[in-house]
Write a protein that holds these residues in place. Structure first.
Motif, PDB file in Angstrom:
ATOM      1  N   GLY A   1     -12.008   2.511  -0.917  1.00 17.36           N
ATOM      2  CA  GLY A   1     -11.558   1.136  -0.715  1.00 17.36           C
ATOM      3  C   GLY A   1     -10.489   0.751  -1.732  1.00 17.36           C
ATOM      4  N   PHE A   2     -10.002  -0.453  -1.598  1.00 18.62           N
ATOM      5  CA  PHE A   2      -8.924  -0.928  -2.467  1.00 18.62           C
ATOM      6  C   PHE A   2      -9.377  -0.979  -3.929  1.00 18.62           C
ATOM      7  CE2 PHE A   2      -7.094  -5.061  -4.122  1.00 18.62           C
ATOM      8  CZ  PHE A   2      -5.928  -4.492  -4.608  1.00 18.62           C
TER       9      PHE A   2
ATOM     10  N   ILE B   1      -6.002  -9.171  -5.949  1.00 16.74           N
ATOM     11  CA  ILE B   1      -4.736  -8.713  -5.401  1.00 16.74           C
ATOM     12  C   ILE B   1      -4.258  -7.510  -6.207  1.00 16.74           C
ATOM     13  CG2 ILE B   1      -4.052 -10.954  -4.477  1.00 16.74           C
ATOM     14  CD1 ILE B   1      -2.373 -11.398  -6.992  1.00 16.74           C
ATOM     15  N   GLY B   2      -3.366  -6.744  -5.612  1.00 19.56           N
ATOM     16  CA  GLY B   2      -2.853  -5.579  -6.323  1.00 19.56           C
ATOM     17  C   GLY B   2      -2.133  -4.666  -5.346  1.00 19.56           C
ATOM     18  N   GLY B   3      -1.435  -3.686  -5.886  1.00 18.84           N
ATOM     19  CA  GLY B   3      -0.753  -2.732  -5.030  1.00 18.84           C
ATOM     20  C   GLY B   3      -1.762  -1.890  -4.274  1.00 18.84           C
ATOM     21  N   GLY B   4      -1.418  -1.548  -3.029  1.00 18.03           N
ATOM     22  CA  GLY B   4      -2.272  -0.629  -2.293  1.00 18.03           C
ATOM     23  C   GLY B   4      -3.305  -1.288  -1.405  1.00 18.03           C
ATOM     24  N   ASP B   5      -3.203  -2.611  -1.242  1.00 17.41           N
ATOM     25  CA  ASP B   5      -4.140  -3.299  -0.352  1.00 17.41           C
ATOM     26  C   ASP B   5      -3.467  -3.493   1.008  1.00 17.41           C
ATOM     27  OD1 ASP B   5      -6.175  -4.757   0.752  1.00 17.41           O
ATOM     28  OD2 ASP B   5      -5.858  -6.550  -0.456  1.00 17.41           O
ATOM     29  N   TRP B   6      -4.119  -3.012   2.063  1.00 11.71           N
ATOM     30  CA  TRP B   6      -3.585  -3.213   3.412  1.00 11.71           C
ATOM     31  C   TRP B   6      -4.618  -3.862   4.326  1.00 11.71           C
ATOM     32  CZ3 TRP B   6      -1.418   1.116   0.855  1.00 11.71           C
ATOM     33  CH2 TRP B   6      -0.003   1.145   0.833  1.00 11.71           C
ATOM     34  N   ALA B   7      -5.569  -4.595   3.732  1.00  9.80           N
ATOM     35  CA  ALA B   7      -6.611  -5.217   4.556  1.00  9.80           C
ATOM     36  C   ALA B   7      -6.001  -6.265   5.480  1.00  9.80           C
ATOM     37  CB  ALA B   7      -7.674  -5.848   3.655  1.00  9.80           C
ATOM     38  N   ARG B   8      -6.676  -6.505   6.582  1.00 10.56           N
ATOM     39  CA  ARG B   8      -6.227  -7.532   7.521  1.00 10.56           C
ATOM     40  C   ARG B   8      -6.494  -8.915   6.965  1.00 10.56           C
ATOM     41  NH1 ARG B   8      -5.682  -5.464  12.716  1.00 10.56           N
ATOM     42  NH2 ARG B   8      -6.495  -3.349  12.792  1.00 10.56           N
ATOM     43  N   ASN B   9      -5.690  -9.865   7.439  1.00 13.39           N
ATOM     44  CA  ASN B   9      -5.909 -11.275   7.134  1.00 13.39           C
ATOM     45  C   ASN B   9      -5.945 -11.584   5.640  1.00 13.39           C
ATOM     46  OD1 ASN B   9      -6.328 -11.755   9.945  1.00 13.39           O
ATOM     47  ND2 ASN B   9      -8.403 -10.968   9.700  1.00 13.39           N
TER      48      ASN B   9
ATOM     49  N   ALA C   1     -19.402   0.208  -2.543  1.00 12.02           N
ATOM     50  CA  ALA C   1     -19.337   0.365  -1.083  1.00 12.02           C
ATOM     51  C   ALA C   1     -19.887  -0.886  -0.409  1.00 12.02           C
ATOM     52  CB  ALA C   1     -20.139   1.584  -0.651  1.00 12.02           C
ATOM     53  N   ALA C   2     -19.091  -1.503   0.431  1.00 12.38           N
ATOM     54  CA  ALA C   2     -19.524  -2.739   1.086  1.00 12.38           C
ATOM     55  C   ALA C   2     -18.632  -3.047   2.268  1.00 12.38           C
ATOM     56  CB  ALA C   2     -19.473  -3.904   0.090  1.00 12.38           C
ATOM     57  N   GLN C   3     -19.162  -3.875   3.165  1.00  9.90           N
ATOM     58  CA  GLN C   3     -18.315  -4.482   4.185  1.00  9.90           C
ATOM     59  C   GLN C   3     -17.842  -5.774   3.520  1.00  9.90           C
ATOM     60  OE1 GLN C   3     -16.301  -6.307   6.167  1.00  9.90           O
ATOM     61  NE2 GLN C   3     -18.087  -7.445   6.894  1.00  9.90           N
ATOM     62  N   SER C   4     -16.558  -5.854   3.204  1.00 13.54           N
ATOM     63  CA  SER C   4     -16.129  -6.906   2.280  1.00 13.54           C
ATOM     64  C   SER C   4     -15.322  -8.030   2.933  1.00 13.54           C
ATOM     65  CB  SER C   4     -15.296  -6.280   1.164  1.00 13.54           C
ATOM     66  OG  SER C   4     -14.153  -5.656   1.728  1.00 13.54           O
ATOM     67  N   LEU C   5     -15.270  -8.064   4.254  1.00  9.59           N
ATOM     68  CA  LEU C   5     -14.445  -9.081   4.904  1.00  9.59           C
ATOM     69  C   LEU C   5     -15.306 -10.153   5.569  1.00  9.59           C
ATOM     70  CD1 LEU C   5     -11.929  -6.575   6.526  1.00  9.59           C
ATOM     71  CD2 LEU C   5     -11.579  -7.938   4.459  1.00  9.59           C
TER      72      LEU C   5
ATOM     73  N   PRO D   1     -11.104   6.114   4.265  1.00  6.34           N
ATOM     74  CA  PRO D   1     -10.400   4.901   3.834  1.00  6.34           C
ATOM     75  C   PRO D   1     -10.399   3.833   4.921  1.00  6.34           C
ATOM     76  CG  PRO D   1      -9.140   6.837   3.247  1.00  6.34           C
ATOM     77  CD  PRO D   1     -10.309   7.325   4.043  1.00  6.34           C
ATOM     78  N   PRO D   2     -10.516   2.561   4.515  1.00 12.21           N
ATOM     79  CA  PRO D   2     -10.688   1.474   5.471  1.00 12.21           C
ATOM     80  C   PRO D   2      -9.410   1.108   6.218  1.00 12.21           C
ATOM     81  CG  PRO D   2     -10.564   0.615   3.249  1.00 12.21           C
ATOM     82  CD  PRO D   2     -10.568   2.091   3.125  1.00 12.21           C
ATOM     83  N   SER D   3      -8.282   1.586   5.760  1.00 13.06           N
ATOM     84  CA  SER D   3      -7.036   1.197   6.424  1.00 13.06           C
ATOM     85  C   SER D   3      -6.069   2.371   6.378  1.00 13.06           C
ATOM     86  CB  SER D   3      -6.404  -0.011   5.705  1.00 13.06           C
ATOM     87  OG  SER D   3      -6.118   0.332   4.356  1.00 13.06           O
ATOM     88  N   VAL D   4      -5.069   2.318   7.237  1.00 15.85           N
ATOM     89  CA  VAL D   4      -3.975   3.282   7.175  1.00 15.85           C
ATOM     90  C   VAL D   4      -2.689   2.475   7.076  1.00 15.85           C
ATOM     91  CG1 VAL D   4      -2.748   5.122   8.357  1.00 15.85           C
ATOM     92  CG2 VAL D   4      -5.224   4.904   8.650  1.00 15.85           C
ATOM     93  N   PRO D   5      -1.891   2.624   6.037  1.00 12.37           N
ATOM     94  CA  PRO D   5      -2.151   3.440   4.847  1.00 12.37           C
ATOM     95  C   PRO D   5      -3.253   2.844   3.965  1.00 12.37           C
ATOM     96  CG  PRO D   5      -0.023   2.283   4.713  1.00 12.37           C
ATOM     97  CD  PRO D   5      -0.659   1.848   5.967  1.00 12.37           C
ATOM     98  N   SER D   6      -3.526   3.536   2.860  1.00  9.20           N
ATOM     99  CA  SER D   6      -4.524   3.035   1.916  1.00  9.20           C
ATOM    100  C   SER D   6      -4.134   3.473   0.508  1.00  9.20           C
ATOM    101  CB  SER D   6      -5.898   3.605   2.257  1.00  9.20           C
ATOM    102  OG  SER D   6      -5.923   4.996   1.996  1.00  9.20           O
ATOM    103  N   ASN D   7      -4.656   2.759  -0.454  1.00  9.21           N
ATOM    104  CA  ASN D   7      -4.395   3.113  -1.852  1.00  9.21           C
ATOM    105  C   ASN D   7      -4.955   4.497  -2.156  1.00  9.21           C
ATOM    106  OD1 ASN D   7      -3.415   2.373  -4.491  1.00  9.21           O
ATOM    107  ND2 ASN D   7      -5.554   2.110  -5.130  1.00  9.21           N
ATOM    108  N   PHE D   8      -6.106   4.810  -1.533  1.00  7.32           N
ATOM    109  CA  PHE D   8      -6.749   6.107  -1.740  1.00  7.32           C
ATOM    110  C   PHE D   8      -5.825   7.247  -1.327  1.00  7.32           C
ATOM    111  CE2 PHE D   8      -9.334   9.584  -0.004  1.00  7.32           C
ATOM    112  CZ  PHE D   8     -10.123   9.896  -1.098  1.00  7.32           C
ATOM    113  N   GLU D   9      -5.206   7.104  -0.130  1.00  3.74           N
ATOM    114  CA  GLU D   9      -4.288   8.138   0.355  1.00  3.74           C
ATOM    115  C   GLU D   9      -3.003   8.146  -0.476  1.00  3.74           C
ATOM    116  OE1 GLU D   9      -4.912  10.401   2.450  1.00  3.74           O
ATOM    117  OE2 GLU D   9      -6.624   9.693   3.613  1.00  3.74           O
TER     118      GLU D   9
END
Lengths: 377, 320
Positions: free
Chosen positions: A21-22, A199-207, A90-94, A45-53
């Motif tokens: 996750g982010f 906030i920070g670099g590498g976050d691509w979460a929705r909304n 690890a969590a569902q964070s939205l 990873p929860p999104s594409v792209p992601s900070n992890f990748e």
């Protein structure tokens, strides 16, 4: 850079759940730089792209793909890794997704916490556990003042309710008497950390506003906002992470003093309007094709801001925020600009540079965790 | 408020009622009352065994989301009474307590939501809530232990409130005080523990301060209150969300044990107990009332009569 954090984490085995996750990926990079042997346990990873990748983390730390809802998998992971410190992220964070998927939100956030803490308490290598919940774990009483660690828990939406439940699970597992009855020879100190959106670099979460701006710039589209004057706290991801890391170290050193809940929230001066943040970021990025467009929508009532009172972390951990919102936005603009110049480039060195810059500033401000190990404090 | 009286404008005979945990102590009593009121009953239990009155139960493990969803759909329930719970602390295996009480409640609520069941009642525990909410809040000084049972029941309440707030479920939470009655298999509890000790010819044991006040309610009174609250939730849009049901009077542990010994005619068996903490202790309640909606009952059935029925049940089942 030698700090109290590196002298504690150097050579330690650290398990991070939710490392894809982010927040988890930033934490894993930081731990890696502190000299820890980092093992991550998470879904893809929860999104594409992601900070992890982007930081090519799969090649840098031990990466286990697994679901915290799977008690057997969690137990096998802990038993084989034998970590010294566990960070449970690890969590569902939205919040919005929690309305669509309430059962999986509760399952991941509540039973996932049960599974991780149960396994950690049964493993005699573990010296401390930091379990991450949320500023939304407090029952919203519409107070104008900040919420303290001792205030009542509860939640209206499924996400908030699940985090209040996670806090109850943590309270149950962190009790020494319970751990003894459950068959432990020693007590594993558990702390719960409560922070808000970061906030920070590498976050691509929705909304989320920063990823929304980033996507608009990338597509050379305008960024449309509906409540420009809404205010929110803007805290860089490294701020709460510095608190989590220092809490993990202090829990291991002086368990009795540090067990319990800890708020790591933004400062009052970090509360900016959405409009100011968008304009600041557009200016720093120098994105001529993207303009701020305001389509005001007064119908959507803004939920009242829930503020955290972080006196406890200030007093007992010597923790406080390091970066101003402007400094955070500078780091963010630098991150995404670099990424979009060449998305295949390894972002790890930039993450490291930002962590080091953050640490140097913290050191200059005299924050305990950033001091050299031989420092007076 | 007289929660014992069935309300006149609620017709149970026209309702499909699904009860989880039907074979537990409270379940048996609730089913008997529902039968008196001619409701169409779908009794469920984890194992699907028959009930003492030969009512068939449908096997339904509440930890299986699909199992409970299918049953609620099939029976077209108008009211769901969720009684199934893991009520004993299993410190060595805390996972199962959370699994049943948290996920079980979650699965029932989700099934109720997706099938559009008009009303659902969740049974919570007065003990868990009143003795732990304050502790949870005041985490700074000497926090009290929260055992898995209490933690899981508090989670269940938080989740239930959330489903009501977020998804508009018509939902009520009943916090029941300590129930006693026939068929309680948890012998660590005071009433069944004392009765069974006496049946074995042994002196009963009181583990905590014998002057501690505890609130006891005969299970049939609890079941009647549960149905009364269900009527309010189903019938009145402005119903309260929670109700705490308790006996208007509490008893010291030693008084309760003394009553059992007297009724079993074994006053010669002196209870083993620690010395009272303080001679001049006032009769302050351990479980302070939670300010919210509380029904303090004056039970229709005297304590003596409830105890007698309980004793008779254990006499009959002793050694079985």
């Amino acid at each position: 850079m030698e700090t109290k954090l590196s002298s504690f984490y150097g050579g330690k085995t650290v398990l991070v759940t939710g490392h894809t996750g982010f927040k988890g990926s930033w934490l894993s990079v930081w731990l890696d730089r502190l000299g820890a042997k980092v093992v991550g346990f998470a879904l893809e990873p929860p999104s594409v792209p992601s900070n992890f990748e982007a930081a090519k983390l799969a090649k840098k730390i031990q990466h286990i793909t697994g679901d915290v809802c799977d008690a057997g998998a969690v137990e096998r992971c802990v038993k084989s890794v034998r970590p010294n410190v566990v960070f449970h992220l690890a969590a569902q964070s939205l919040v919005r997704l929690s309305y669509e998927q309430p059962t999986s939100t509760f399952d991941v956030n509540v039973m996932g916490t049960v599974n991780v803490l149960d396994a950690a308490c049964r493993c005699d290598s573990v010296a401390s556990v930091v379990s991450i919940t949320s500023d939304k774990c407090y029952r919203n009483q519409n107070w104008i003042w900040g919420y303290r660690e001792s205030d009542e828990l509860g939640g209206y939406d499924p996400y908030s309710a699940s985090k209040a439940c996670a806090e109850m699970v943590i309270r149950c597992f962190s009790d020494a008497r319970f751990q003894k009855v459950a068959g432990s020879n020693r007590v594993v100190p558990i702390g719960s950390a409560r922070a808000g959106n970061v906030i920070g670099g590498g976050d691509w979460a929705r909304n989320r506003i920063i990823p929304d701006i980033v996507r608009a710039i990338e597509k050379k589209e305008d960024i449309v906002i509906r409540s420009p004057n809404a205010t929110r706290p803007w805290q860089h991801v490294l701020e709460p992470l510095s608190g989590y890391l220092w809490l993990g170290a202090k829990l291991a050193e002086e368990p009795a003093k540090y067990i319990g809940g800890w708020n790591f929230g933004p400062r009052d001066e970090d509360i900016w309007t959405v409009r100011d943040v968008v304009e600041e970021l557009l200016g720093k990025w120098n994105a001529p094709h993207t303009k701020l467009r305001i389509e005001e929508d007064s119908s959507g009532a803004e939920s009242q801001l829930l503020r955290l009172d972080c006196t406890k972390a200030h007093e007992h951990l010597g923790w406080k925020a390091v970066w101003t919102v402007e400094e955070a936005l500078t780091a963010i603009a630098e991150w995404y600009r670099r990424y979009y110049e060449d998305p295949r480039e390894d972002m790890y060195p930039l993450l490291v540079r930002q962590i080091e810059q953050f640490t140097r500033q913290a050191q200059a401000q005299g924050l305990t965790w950033a001091l050299s190990p031989k420092g007076e404090r | 408020m007289t929660p014992r009286q069935p309300s006149v404008d609620f017709d149970w005979s026209a309702k499909n009622v699904l009860v989880t945990g039907a074979t537990g102590m409270l379940g048996v009593s609730t089913i008997a009352l529902l039968r008196e009121r001619k409701a169409t009953i779908s009794a469920t239990s984890r194992s699907g065994v028959s009930m003492p009155d030969a009512t068939k139960t449908m096997a339904c493990d509440v930890t299986s989301a699909s199992s409970i969803a299918r049953l609620i759909e099939q029976t077209r329930a108008d009211v769901v009474l969720h009684l199934a719970a893991q009520s004993q602390d299993t410190d060595a295996e805390p996972r199962s307590t959370f699994e049943v009480n948290v996920n079980g409640t979650l699965n029932v609520l989700e099934a109720v939501r997706s099938s559009g069941v008009p009303a659902v009642i969740i049974v919570a525990s007065t003990y868990a809530v009143t003795s732990h909410w304050p502790a949870l809040a005041g985490s700074e000084s000497e926090p009290r232990a929260i055992r898995p049972y209490a933690a899981s029941k508090m989670c269940a309440e938080v989740i239930a409130r959330c489903y009501r707030d977020s998804f508009g479920l018509r939902l009520g939470i009943v916090r029941l005080t300590n129930l006693f009655g026939p068929g309680d298999v948890n012998l660590r509890r005071l009433v069944p523990g004392t009765i069974c000790a006496v049946l074995r010819g042994e002196a009963p044991v009181i583990r905590s301060d014998p002057d501690t006040l505890l609130n006891f309610l005969y299970v049939d009174e609890g079941a009647a209150a549960l149905l009364r609250f269900a009527e309010q939730v189903a019938g009145n849009p402005s119903h309260a969300v929670t109700v705490s049901v308790r006996n208007a009077e509490s008893l010291a542990l030693r008084e309760m044990v003394g009553s059992i010994l007297a009724q079993m005619d074994r006053l010669d068996l002196l209870p083993k107990m620690p010395a009272p903490a303080s001679a001049a202790k006032d009769r302050a309640e351990d479980s302070a009332e939670s300010g919210e909606n509380t029904w303090s009952l004056r039970p229709a059935l005297a304590l003596r009569e409830g105890l007698q029925r309980t004793i008779d049940w254990y006499r009959h089942h002793h050694g079985h």
